[in-house]
Design a protein around this motif. Sequence first.
Motif, PDB file in Angstrom:
ATOM      1  N   LEU A 177       0.824  -1.209   0.000  1.00  0.00           N
ATOM      2  CA  LEU A 177       0.000   0.000   0.000  1.00  0.00           C
ATOM      3  C   LEU A 177       0.859   1.260   0.000  1.00  0.00           C
ATOM      4  O   LEU A 177       0.672   2.156  -0.828  1.00  0.00           O
ATOM      5  N   THR A 178       1.835   1.329   0.903  1.00  0.00           N
ATOM      6  CA  THR A 178       2.646   2.539   1.047  1.00  0.00           C
ATOM      7  C   THR A 178       3.994   2.455   0.342  1.00  0.00           C
ATOM      8  O   THR A 178       4.687   3.463   0.193  1.00  0.00           O
ATOM      9  N   GLY A 179       4.397   1.240  -0.049  1.00  0.00           N
ATOM     10  CA  GLY A 179       5.712   1.072  -0.655  1.00  0.00           C
ATOM     11  C   GLY A 179       6.833   0.949   0.354  1.00  0.00           C
ATOM     12  O   GLY A 179       8.019   1.008  -0.003  1.00  0.00           O
ATOM     13  N   ALA A 180       6.524   0.803   1.630  1.00  0.00           N
ATOM     14  CA  ALA A 180       7.559   0.633   2.663  1.00  0.00           C
ATOM     15  C   ALA A 180       8.081  -0.811   2.645  1.00  0.00           C
ATOM     16  O   ALA A 180       7.325  -1.722   2.336  1.00  0.00           O
ATOM     17  N   PRO A 181       9.375  -1.018   2.942  1.00  0.00           N
ATOM     18  CA  PRO A 181      10.393   0.002   3.229  1.00  0.00           C
ATOM     19  C   PRO A 181      10.848   0.698   1.948  1.00  0.00           C
ATOM     20  O   PRO A 181      10.747   0.137   0.853  1.00  0.00           O
ATOM     21  N   ALA A 182      11.348   1.918   2.105  1.00  0.00           N
ATOM     22  CA  ALA A 182      11.734   2.721   0.940  1.00  0.00           C
ATOM     23  C   ALA A 182      13.055   3.424   1.216  1.00  0.00           C
ATOM     24  O   ALA A 182      13.480   3.556   2.371  1.00  0.00           O
ATOM     25  N   ALA A 183      13.690   3.857   0.139  1.00  0.00           N
ATOM     26  CA  ALA A 183      14.931   4.616   0.274  1.00  0.00           C
ATOM     27  C   ALA A 183      14.639   5.973   0.909  1.00  0.00           C
ATOM     28  O   ALA A 183      13.518   6.481   0.846  1.00  0.00           O
ATOM     29  N   VAL A 184      15.645   6.557   1.545  1.00  0.00           N
ATOM     30  CA  VAL A 184      15.510   7.892   2.140  1.00  0.00           C
ATOM     31  C   VAL A 184      16.502   8.836   1.471  1.00  0.00           C
ATOM     32  O   VAL A 184      17.463   8.409   0.818  1.00  0.00           O
ATOM     33  N   GLU A 185      16.264  10.118   1.666  1.00  0.00           N
ATOM     34  CA  GLU A 185      17.129  11.132   1.048  1.00  0.00           C
ATOM     35  C   GLU A 185      18.533  11.085   1.654  1.00  0.00           C
ATOM     36  O   GLU A 185      18.713  10.729   2.826  1.00  0.00           O
ATOM     37  N   GLY A 186      19.486  11.467   0.852  1.00  0.00           N
ATOM     38  CA  GLY A 186      20.883  11.432   1.288  1.00  0.00           C
ATOM     39  C   GLY A 186      21.163  12.290   2.490  1.00  0.00           C
ATOM     40  O   GLY A 186      21.980  11.930   3.347  1.00  0.00           O
ATOM     41  N   GLN A 237      19.246  12.840   4.990  1.00  0.00           N
ATOM     42  CA  GLN A 237      18.829  12.135   6.197  1.00  0.00           C
ATOM     43  C   GLN A 237      19.911  11.147   6.645  1.00  0.00           C
ATOM     44  O   GLN A 237      20.185  11.012   7.834  1.00  0.00           O
ATOM     45  N   LEU A 238      20.520  10.466   5.681  1.00  0.00           N
ATOM     46  CA  LEU A 238      21.615   9.550   6.014  1.00  0.00           C
ATOM     47  C   LEU A 238      22.814  10.313   6.562  1.00  0.00           C
ATOM     48  O   LEU A 238      23.479   9.864   7.503  1.00  0.00           O
ATOM     49  N   ASP A 239      23.084  11.487   5.984  1.00  0.00           N
ATOM     50  CA  ASP A 239      24.206  12.294   6.451  1.00  0.00           C
ATOM     51  C   ASP A 239      23.992  12.720   7.904  1.00  0.00           C
ATOM     52  O   ASP A 239      24.932  12.716   8.715  1.00  0.00           O
ATOM     53  N   LYS A 288      26.325   5.579   5.819  1.00  0.00           N
ATOM     54  CA  LYS A 288      26.655   5.479   4.405  1.00  0.00           C
ATOM     55  C   LYS A 288      26.278   4.092   3.928  1.00  0.00           C
ATOM     56  O   LYS A 288      26.612   3.087   4.575  1.00  0.00           O
ATOM     57  N   LEU A 289      25.541   4.009   2.812  1.00  0.00           N
ATOM     58  CA  LEU A 289      25.071   2.734   2.311  1.00  0.00           C
ATOM     59  C   LEU A 289      26.130   2.059   1.453  1.00  0.00           C
ATOM     60  O   LEU A 289      26.784   2.703   0.630  1.00  0.00           O
ATOM     61  N   LYS A 290      26.275   0.748   1.652  1.00  0.00           N
ATOM     62  CA  LYS A 290      27.141  -0.037   0.776  1.00  0.00           C
ATOM     63  C   LYS A 290      26.354  -0.438  -0.463  1.00  0.00           C
ATOM     64  O   LYS A 290      25.148  -0.671  -0.389  1.00  0.00           O
TER      65      LYS A 290
END
Length: 588
Positions: free
Chosen positions: A565-574, A576-578, A583-585
């Motif tokens: 329904l929502t598409g979760a889990p999903a990528a997040v903006e850079g 937010q990671l910063d 840092k994603l491998k």
Amino acid sequence: MRTQLCGEVNESLADQIVAVCGWVNRARDFGGLIFIGLRDHAGVLQVVVEPDNAEMFAVAEKLRNEYCVRITGKVRMRPKSQWNTDMATGKVELLADTVELLNASAPLPLLMTDEDGEEVRLKYRYLDLRRERLQKNLRLRARLNSAIRASLESQGFVDTETPILTRATPEGARDYLVPSRVHPGSFFALPQSPQIFKQLLMMSGLDRYYQIARCFRDEDLRADRQPEFTQLDLEMSFVEEADVQGVAEGMIRDVFARVLDVELPDPFPRMSWDEAMARYGSDKPDLRIDMELVTICEQVRHVEFKVFSGPANDPASRVAALRVPGGAQLSRKQIDEYTEYVGRYGAKGLAWMKVNDAAAGLEGVQSPVAKFLDEQAVSGVLSATEAADGDIVFFGAGSRQIVNTFLGALRLKVARDLELVGEGWKPLWVVDFPMFEYDEEDQRYYALHHPFTAPAVADAGALKADPVGALSRAYDMVLNGAEIGGGSIRIHNPELQQAVFDVLGIEEQEAKARFGFLLEALRYGCPPHGGIAFGIDRIAALMAGEDSIREVIAFPKTTTAGCLLTGAPAAVEGDQLDELRLKLKPVG
């Protein structure tokens, strides 16, 4: 906007003016009349729009399935020949005065029936939930929660929330981790259960705690598992097993009476773990099935057939038989399918024996292994299993664990296939569990329940001297073949807790690092305490007659732990990671 729910309009309202709101379940235009089935959560009401009401007739002609409308009019009796006794509203209909379109619907992406595939149902869950089946399930679940609260609060239990953001503890599955922005490089864990916190509440003097808690486990899913699930947690101070079981059993009886008007047995029967495994091949036996595993080592110990005699003479192994009433009707193709099925549980094959004439012994059976057996063995097996003409007997031989597992699974499957599952509700307490299980591959012990379960021996030295033979003070409540609750008396002595950690290979330093706060709390006059946790999703599914807990959860995940329904889990903006200094491998 409305004076009545659609499903509550009946003959008591005849000749009265009412207003109803809902969705078009079906619209039928018979030229001179338009019939609308108007649906809300309470049911469906038949609405009639007549052509002499020209303006409203024009509106009704444009209505399609799932259009949201408001209709006013007079309730009138249907002709007796047109009564629909399957509907609460089946004796009346609403003669429309006004038809107001509140919102049109786009063409539907699903049929909104049980024929829809699960993927499309979960993607458009808000539409799927409009169906009567799902509405009933969610409302039943709400009544279940309400009944639980009423029952426990009448007994002095205090509803207390525990943290969702906590730290990782060993609960048997992977934790969901949440990175902390304020503490870079550190992580919260979502709780697999409130286990440690409810024990701390007992140490705090709360005495009787309960909570309908959200829990999280990052594990592979199946029909009865979700990454986030709901459980009833309760804990009590100054108790022994019988005290907790008495409260839990009474609550379940009370809840079933309130929600389903069902009277469960009083008291529930009890069975040891050893007995359950020996008789049913499972620690959550479905007692509605009148079939049991029978050990036949004595009957086949002497035969030259090594597949049977080898395990029969090995104390660590077992030869068992499962009699299926009327099973001689099974075709060779069906038996081959069962052979393939038990192979998934570690069986290397599936020996069988059809009973044509039990009184004739060896001459009266049909079996691929009969030529390897003698009269004494066959007669002994028929006697031990109480086999009758027209039955089939399936055999398992090998390690005790594998035999129990595959014959236990076969028992369930054959019973369902041949419609041998009885009606009603069959609760059971399973007690006297082993404290530990040994993993040959890892060469270490694991707690059968969790590491805070008290052993049946209070002496730390005795526990460490014989961990294999140690029993726990744990107990499970089983209902119709499903484990709906499990609990134990907890360890309240720091030395005994450390002894359990030692057996599990958790070094003192590691134990202090992971849950030193619990070990510290045990030092300050911790009272004896125990509790139990119930799976709300599983109980609701059983009550609703559903095989999958997804059918009693408003917005469940898929078997890959995703939300369509929502598409979760999903990528997040850079950025937010910063912020989290993550840092994603690259994948792969």
